[in-house]
Design a protein around this motif. Sequence first.
Motif, mmCIF file in Angstrom:
data_model
loop_
_atom_site.group_PDB
_atom_site.id
_atom_site.type_symbol
_atom_site.label_atom_id
_atom_site.label_comp_id
_atom_site.label_asym_id
_atom_site.label_seq_id
_atom_site.Cartn_x
_atom_site.Cartn_y
_atom_site.Cartn_z
ATOM 1 N N GLY A 30 53.077 43.175 42.474
ATOM 2 C CA GLY A 30 52.750 41.965 41.464
ATOM 3 C C GLY A 30 52.555 40.767 42.130
ATOM 4 N N GLY A 31 53.038 40.387 43.236
ATOM 5 C CA GLY A 31 52.648 39.361 43.773
ATOM 6 C C GLY A 31 51.179 39.314 44.530
ATOM 7 N N VAL A 32 50.480 40.406 44.838
ATOM 8 C CA VAL A 32 49.431 40.488 45.059
ATOM 9 C C VAL A 32 48.393 40.261 43.891
ATOM 10 C CG1 VAL A 32 47.527 42.125 45.949
ATOM 11 C CG2 VAL A 32 49.841 41.874 46.994
ATOM 12 N N ILE A 33 48.775 40.919 42.909
ATOM 13 C CA ILE A 33 47.963 40.866 41.625
ATOM 14 C C ILE A 33 47.862 39.212 41.080
ATOM 15 C CG2 ILE A 33 48.153 41.495 39.017
ATOM 16 C CD1 ILE A 33 47.416 43.977 40.726
ATOM 17 N N ALA A 34 49.117 38.689 41.133
ATOM 18 C CA ALA A 34 49.192 37.167 40.518
ATOM 19 C C ALA A 34 48.141 36.455 41.583
ATOM 20 C CB ALA A 34 50.502 36.764 40.729
ATOM 21 N N ARG A 35 48.423 36.827 43.053
ATOM 22 C CA ARG A 35 47.568 36.002 43.918
ATOM 23 C C ARG A 35 46.129 36.039 43.677
ATOM 24 N NH1 ARG A 35 44.883 33.391 46.347
ATOM 25 N NH2 ARG A 35 44.800 32.830 48.576
ATOM 26 N N GLU A 36 45.582 37.288 43.130
ATOM 27 C CA GLU A 36 44.196 37.691 42.848
ATOM 28 C C GLU A 36 43.859 37.110 41.671
ATOM 29 O OE1 GLU A 36 42.015 39.012 45.119
ATOM 30 O OE2 GLU A 36 43.424 38.614 46.281
ATOM 31 N N THR A 37 44.444 37.058 40.840
ATOM 32 C CA THR A 37 44.256 36.370 39.247
ATOM 33 C C THR A 37 44.140 35.017 39.410
ATOM 34 O OG1 THR A 37 46.378 36.548 38.450
ATOM 35 C CG2 THR A 37 44.887 38.484 38.182
ATOM 36 N N GLN A 38 45.001 34.509 40.182
ATOM 37 C CA GLN A 38 44.962 32.899 40.514
ATOM 38 C C GLN A 38 43.601 32.470 41.001
ATOM 39 O OE1 GLN A 38 48.708 32.373 42.540
ATOM 40 N NE2 GLN A 38 49.822 32.333 40.496
ATOM 41 N N SER A 39 43.095 33.414 41.770
ATOM 42 C CA SER A 39 41.991 32.950 42.638
ATOM 43 C C SER A 39 40.596 33.345 41.859
ATOM 44 C CB SER A 39 41.695 33.732 43.939
ATOM 45 O OG SER A 39 42.630 33.450 44.573
ATOM 46 N N GLY A 40 40.918 34.000 40.308
ATOM 47 C CA GLY A 40 39.716 34.272 39.618
ATOM 48 C C GLY A 40 39.341 35.684 39.514
ATOM 49 N N ARG A 41 40.017 36.482 39.968
ATOM 50 C CA ARG A 41 39.584 37.927 40.048
ATOM 51 C C ARG A 41 40.465 38.500 38.910
ATOM 52 N NH1 ARG A 41 37.834 41.749 43.671
ATOM 53 N NH2 ARG A 41 38.287 40.377 45.357
ATOM 54 N N PRO A 42 39.822 39.273 37.903
ATOM 55 C CA PRO A 42 40.357 40.075 36.730
ATOM 56 C C PRO A 42 41.149 41.075 37.312
ATOM 57 C CG PRO A 42 37.957 40.446 36.718
ATOM 58 C CD PRO A 42 38.183 39.152 37.900
ATOM 59 N N ALA A 43 42.256 41.514 36.477
ATOM 60 C CA ALA A 43 42.973 42.471 37.125
ATOM 61 C C ALA A 43 43.462 43.457 35.854
ATOM 62 C CB ALA A 43 44.272 42.276 37.796
ATOM 63 N N HIS A 44 43.557 44.681 36.173
ATOM 64 C CA HIS A 44 43.746 45.765 35.055
ATOM 65 C C HIS A 44 44.682 46.794 35.547
ATOM 66 C CE1 HIS A 44 43.017 47.664 31.376
ATOM 67 N NE2 HIS A 44 42.888 48.853 31.805
ATOM 68 N N PHE A 45 45.682 46.958 34.532
ATOM 69 C CA PHE A 45 46.810 48.147 35.076
ATOM 70 C C PHE A 45 46.500 49.218 34.105
ATOM 71 C CE2 PHE A 45 50.331 44.538 35.731
ATOM 72 C CZ PHE A 45 49.545 44.060 36.896
ATOM 73 N N VAL A 46 46.539 50.384 34.847
ATOM 74 C CA VAL A 46 46.575 51.558 34.219
ATOM 75 C C VAL A 46 47.989 52.346 34.500
ATOM 76 C CG1 VAL A 46 45.893 54.069 33.692
ATOM 77 C CG2 VAL A 46 44.390 52.136 34.559
ATOM 78 N N ILE A 47 48.939 52.434 33.465
ATOM 79 C CA ILE A 47 50.191 53.082 33.459
ATOM 80 C C ILE A 47 50.210 54.361 33.019
ATOM 81 C CG2 ILE A 47 52.570 52.427 32.761
ATOM 82 C CD1 ILE A 47 51.519 49.361 32.274
#
Length: 244
Positions: A30-47
């Motif tokens: 989750g920390g990596v996800i937050a780091r990337e989205t804070q930099s402007g990269r969209p993120a999507h989860f498939v659960i």
Amino acid sequence: MKPTPMSPSDLPATLLAFGAHPDDIEFGCGGVIARETQSGRPAHFVICSRGESGTNGTPAERTAEAQKSAALLGATCEFLNLGGDAHLTHTVAHALQLAAIIRRLRPQIVLAPTLVENQHPDHVIVGRLVRDAARLARYGGVAELRETPAHAIASLLFYAITPDAEPADRSALLIDISSAVPAWTAAMEAHTTQLRTRNYVELQLTRARVNGLRSGVAHATALFPNDPLVFDSLAQLARTARQF
């Protein structure tokens, strides 16, 4: 003077993360996800389940927690029915379902659970399915996938949900997540049903702190490449984690 809007080709590709259960992605990376989205990269989860066999929390509760948690990390999410929690199987049909998602979203980087056996079997199965799906998505002649163009990702990176799930046979890629810790902590705490019996938040933060101390930053998350990483030149290499 107004800034020139970016064309679709200039926008960063979606970071696509797969998890077996509603909390895997958040606790594992989750920390990596937050780091990337804070930099402007969209993120999507498939659960790939809704926690149907879990000790704590109903599927409805865990679905709501995952949706809230993803939003706190700046990500969107979707759920698949691959048989349910503790009933996932490694089949071609399931790999094709994941490959179709990869073709639809066209990510460059994909995250999935590690393949280490000594962890929840669903984690291993999803990791294998994603590895297979990333290859199937590249093959233009797969009949079941012909509705969407073939797509080759750039990198498949595995995340370890528990310390025991960290591979011993490959070096880690350490991501500095120091600036993302508050968002990551809030996202983990959103999974209230899973914190009834164990302090998973402290466990993950402690792991990240140890990785940070190893690498000279406050907090870092370890990811494990499926394939050797390729750089255009030595100038792209950052420091190593050797601090002692």
